[in-house]
Write a protein that holds these residues in place. Structure first.
Motif, mmCIF file in Angstrom:
data_model
loop_
_atom_site.group_PDB
_atom_site.id
_atom_site.type_symbol
_atom_site.label_atom_id
_atom_site.label_comp_id
_atom_site.label_asym_id
_atom_site.label_seq_id
_atom_site.Cartn_x
_atom_site.Cartn_y
_atom_site.Cartn_z
ATOM 1 N N ARG A 1 -18.238 4.778 -6.717
ATOM 2 C CA ARG A 1 -16.908 5.359 -6.894
ATOM 3 C C ARG A 1 -16.120 5.339 -5.592
ATOM 4 N N ALA A 2 -16.795 5.579 -4.479
ATOM 5 C CA ALA A 2 -16.113 5.568 -3.189
ATOM 6 C C ALA A 2 -15.594 4.170 -2.858
ATOM 7 N N ILE A 3 -16.459 3.175 -3.023
ATOM 8 C CA ILE A 3 -16.060 1.788 -2.734
ATOM 9 C C ILE A 3 -14.910 1.372 -3.651
ATOM 10 N N HIS A 4 -15.028 1.716 -4.921
ATOM 11 C CA HIS A 4 -13.991 1.363 -5.886
ATOM 12 C C HIS A 4 -12.648 1.989 -5.508
ATOM 13 N N ALA A 5 -12.676 3.279 -5.189
ATOM 14 C CA ALA A 5 -11.436 3.993 -4.885
ATOM 15 C C ALA A 5 -10.795 3.505 -3.598
ATOM 16 N N VAL A 6 -11.609 3.287 -2.573
ATOM 17 C CA VAL A 6 -11.069 2.827 -1.290
ATOM 18 C C VAL A 6 -10.462 1.437 -1.437
ATOM 19 N N GLU A 7 -11.168 0.547 -2.128
ATOM 20 C CA GLU A 7 -10.647 -0.814 -2.290
ATOM 21 C C GLU A 7 -9.355 -0.805 -3.097
ATOM 22 N N ARG A 8 -9.316 -0.006 -4.151
ATOM 23 C CA ARG A 8 -8.109 0.076 -4.974
ATOM 24 C C ARG A 8 -6.915 0.586 -4.159
ATOM 25 N N GLU A 9 -7.168 1.610 -3.351
ATOM 26 C CA GLU A 9 -6.095 2.167 -2.540
ATOM 27 C C GLU A 9 -5.632 1.168 -1.480
ATOM 28 N N LEU A 10 -6.590 0.496 -0.849
ATOM 29 C CA LEU A 10 -6.274 -0.465 0.209
ATOM 30 C C LEU A 10 -5.446 -1.623 -0.337
ATOM 31 N N VAL A 11 -5.904 -2.193 -1.432
ATOM 32 C CA VAL A 11 -5.201 -3.329 -2.028
ATOM 33 C C VAL A 11 -3.839 -2.886 -2.562
ATOM 34 N N GLY A 12 -3.809 -1.716 -3.206
ATOM 35 C CA GLY A 12 -2.554 -1.218 -3.765
ATOM 36 C C GLY A 12 -1.500 -0.959 -2.704
ATOM 37 N N GLN A 13 -1.910 -0.334 -1.600
ATOM 38 C CA GLN A 13 -0.940 -0.063 -0.539
ATOM 39 C C GLN A 13 -0.472 -1.358 0.129
ATOM 40 N N ALA A 14 -1.399 -2.300 0.296
ATOM 41 C CA ALA A 14 -1.033 -3.562 0.953
ATOM 42 C C ALA A 14 0.010 -4.317 0.132
ATOM 43 N N ILE A 15 -0.193 -4.391 -1.183
ATOM 44 C CA ILE A 15 0.750 -5.141 -2.013
ATOM 45 C C ILE A 15 2.071 -4.401 -2.125
ATOM 46 N N GLN A 16 2.026 -3.078 -2.069
ATOM 47 C CA GLN A 16 3.260 -2.296 -2.112
ATOM 48 C C GLN A 16 4.039 -2.444 -0.808
ATOM 49 N N LEU A 17 3.328 -2.390 0.314
ATOM 50 C CA LEU A 17 3.971 -2.509 1.620
ATOM 51 C C LEU A 17 4.577 -3.899 1.815
ATOM 52 N N SER A 18 3.921 -4.919 1.230
ATOM 53 C CA SER A 18 4.429 -6.289 1.364
ATOM 54 C C SER A 18 5.493 -6.610 0.331
ATOM 55 N N GLN A 19 5.852 -5.616 -0.486
ATOM 56 C CA GLN A 19 6.861 -5.768 -1.533
ATOM 57 C C GLN A 19 6.491 -6.887 -2.507
ATOM 58 N N GLY A 20 5.191 -6.951 -2.802
ATOM 59 C CA GLY A 20 4.714 -7.918 -3.782
ATOM 60 C C GLY A 20 4.386 -9.283 -3.218
ATOM 61 N N ASN A 21 4.535 -9.478 -1.916
ATOM 62 C CA ASN A 21 4.239 -10.774 -1.306
ATOM 63 C C ASN A 21 2.719 -10.891 -1.113
ATOM 64 N N GLN A 22 2.062 -11.613 -2.012
ATOM 65 C CA GLN A 22 0.602 -11.681 -1.984
ATOM 66 C C GLN A 22 0.075 -12.417 -0.757
ATOM 67 N N ALA A 23 0.798 -13.445 -0.324
ATOM 68 C CA ALA A 23 0.356 -14.183 0.864
ATOM 69 C C ALA A 23 0.320 -13.267 2.087
ATOM 70 N N LYS A 24 1.371 -12.456 2.229
ATOM 71 C CA LYS A 24 1.437 -11.541 3.364
ATOM 72 C C LYS A 24 0.355 -10.468 3.263
ATOM 73 N N ALA A 25 0.201 -9.878 2.075
ATOM 74 C CA ALA A 25 -0.810 -8.823 1.890
ATOM 75 C C ALA A 25 -2.212 -9.367 2.145
ATOM 76 N N ALA A 26 -2.477 -10.572 1.687
ATOM 77 C CA ALA A 26 -3.799 -11.171 1.892
ATOM 78 C C ALA A 26 -4.074 -11.386 3.377
ATOM 79 N N ARG A 27 -3.031 -11.809 4.122
ATOM 80 C CA ARG A 27 -3.208 -12.025 5.563
ATOM 81 C C ARG A 27 -3.514 -10.715 6.268
ATOM 82 N N TRP A 28 -2.832 -9.647 5.887
ATOM 83 C CA TRP A 28 -3.107 -8.341 6.495
ATOM 84 C C TRP A 28 -4.542 -7.888 6.220
#
Length: 480
Positions: free
Chosen positions: A423-450
């Motif tokens: 549950r910890a791994i799942h929650a952390v990964e979900r939050e990390l990926v979710g914030q990255a894609i939100q911060l990049s305004q949907g730019n997957q290339a940028k979020a993936a690089r971060w």
């Protein structure tokens, strides 16, 4: 015109009488035999419009019957009936030229419709000198649904041909499995099968990966590299996510497909390659052609035949079979006995939308297997692996990391949960990926690089966690 003649080969006496009566009621002239070898002798001695044969027979198997009768009459339509349907059966039947096959139990109207089509083919062949085409077919792909049976039939018809194949379908539908099945059932099966994920390799390295390079061709090229096309010589190369390939690499790939030669980077030597290309994509290539991000001439080179894979939500009846298969393979990998899964847990899995398709199902079932370990898999295990019941409560962003971890361990200590780590791994990964894609305004290339991962991996995680960028077009935007 005389009644169409049908040869029925079936060792179950009751079923044989039933089928024969149904066919005779529809004005067919039916000859019945119980053994495969007797059926072959009847078929070779008489003029039949179609053959219905069981798979498992005394004397000769149904596949042997197909083989023997087609050696005598290549255009004779043969329909295989089996209660033991597997993808291998489908493949072999179609490869040997079977007209079609039916999985028992089947409905009589379905049988009569198929017989009528087979007879029509025979009568047409008698008039114009042509005949129904033979076929060929996939490998161990799991599924018995009508949607998958159609896929098997298409695979069977194209596997033995030399044409290039474009496999289309959503992410996680099993496109590489289909490519491997095409290779396995082709004349190239003893030669290499090479898979390349075009989305997972940085664009600067993709040309070298595909075509190779000479020592000193560029900074860091300290040795000669043989490319994937050379490695696949006389075999099959699978180009996954071909829609992510840049225009410049598309142009070089087109030259290779047209000239059947490659040049390593830094070399003037032309190397002939004999390779069958199977490409795959989840993208809308027609739309990409319109917006000039994919070459139309390359599209036509790759799509000699197009196979469309159904998403999992369109073949939900296959989910119990898939779950059973995933559990058996997972148990073997972990070295534990095959676990039991409660029917309620399977029902819960069947009801899910599965945006990530079979790959997402596989991830969830494997997590449940690890959590349950030696006990039966329950709906609670499945629900936990699907997603936190309340993301606000389960997410570490809603509280301090220390409090979050403490709450998980408290649940484990009280016996309310035994999966704190998952549950910890799942929650952390979900939050990390979710914030990255939100911060990049949907730019997957940028979020993936971060995040330090590929766009392909990011897309997989977005699908798995049910997160989708607001800007669908940003997926292919250049990194900034």
């Amino acid at each position: 015109m005389s009644s169409p003649r049908i040869l029925l080969i079936e060792d179950d006496a009751v079923l044989a009488r039933t089928l024969a009566q149904v066919l005779r009621d529809d004005e067919y002239d039916v000859t019945v035999t119980e053994r495969g070898d007797d059926g072959v002798r009847e078929g070779q001695a008489g003029a039949f419009d179609a053959v219905l044969t069981d798979l498992r027979l005394p004397g000769l198997s149904g596949l042997d019957v197909v083989r023997e009768l087609h050696a005598h009459a290549p255009r004779l339509p043969i329909i295989l009936m089996t209660a033991h349907g597997t993808t291998e059966t489908a493949i072999e039947a179609m490869k040997l030229g079977a007209f079609d096959y039916l999985l028992k139990p089947f409905e009589m109207p379905e049988l009569l419709d198929l017989v009528q089509k087979a007879v029509a083919d025979t009568r047409t062949a008698a008039r114009d000198g042509t005949g129904p085409g033979a076929g060929a077919a996939p490998q161990s792909i799991v599924g018995r649904s009508k949607a998958m049976q159609e896929v098997y039939k298409q695979l069977g018809r194209v596997a033995a041909t030399p044409v290039s194949v474009l496999v289309r379908g959503e992410t996680g539908t099993g496109k590489e499995l289909v490519a491997r099945a095409l290779h396995q059932h082709s004349a190239r099966s003893r030669e290499p099968f090479i898979a390349v994920n075009c989305a997972a390799i940085p664009e600067a390295l993709l040309e070298s990966e595909l075509f190779g390079h000479e020592k000193g061709a560029f900074t860091g090229a300290d040795a000669r590299r043989v490319g994937r096309f050379e490695q696949a010589h006389r075999g099959t190369i699978f180009l996954d996510e071909i829609g992510d390939m840049s225009p410049s690499t598309q142009a070089k790939l087109l030259r290779v497909l047209q000239g059947k030669t490659i040049q390593r980077i830094g070399s003037k030597e032309t190397i002939p390659v004999d390779v069958r290309v199977v490409a795959a994509t989840h993208r809308d290539l027609e739309e990409a052609i319109v917006d000039k991000s994919f070459r139309e001439d390359l599209y036509y080179r790759l799509s000699g035949v197009t196979l469309q894979l159904p998403p999992l939500r369109h073949r939900q009846e296959d989910i119990p079979l898939l779950v059973d298969h995933i559990l058996r393979v997972g148990a073997e990998t972990l070295g534990i006995p095959s676990p039991r899964i409660l029917p309620e847990a399977v029902d819960l899995l069947v009801r899910q939308p599965w945006p990530g398709n079979v790959r997402q199902l596989e991830n969830v079932v494997r997590q449940a297997l690890i959590m349950a370990r030696h006990s039966a898999i329950t709906p609670a295990h499945v629900q936990t692996c699907l997603a936190p019941a309340d993301p606000a409560e389960a997410s570490p962003s809603a509280q301090s990391m220390s409090a979050f971890v403490g709450a998980l361990l408290a649940e484990a200590q009280s016996g309310a949960s035994e999966n704190a780590h998952a549950r910890a791994i799942h929650a952390v990964e979900r939050e990390l990926v979710g914030q990255a894609i939100q911060l990049s305004q949907g730019n997957q290339a940028k979020a993936a690089r971060w995040l330090g991962i590929t766009r392909y991996t990011l897309r997989e995680k977005l699908l798995f966690h049910g997160l989708f960028p607001e800007s669908a077009g940003a997926e292919n935007a250049a990194p900034q």
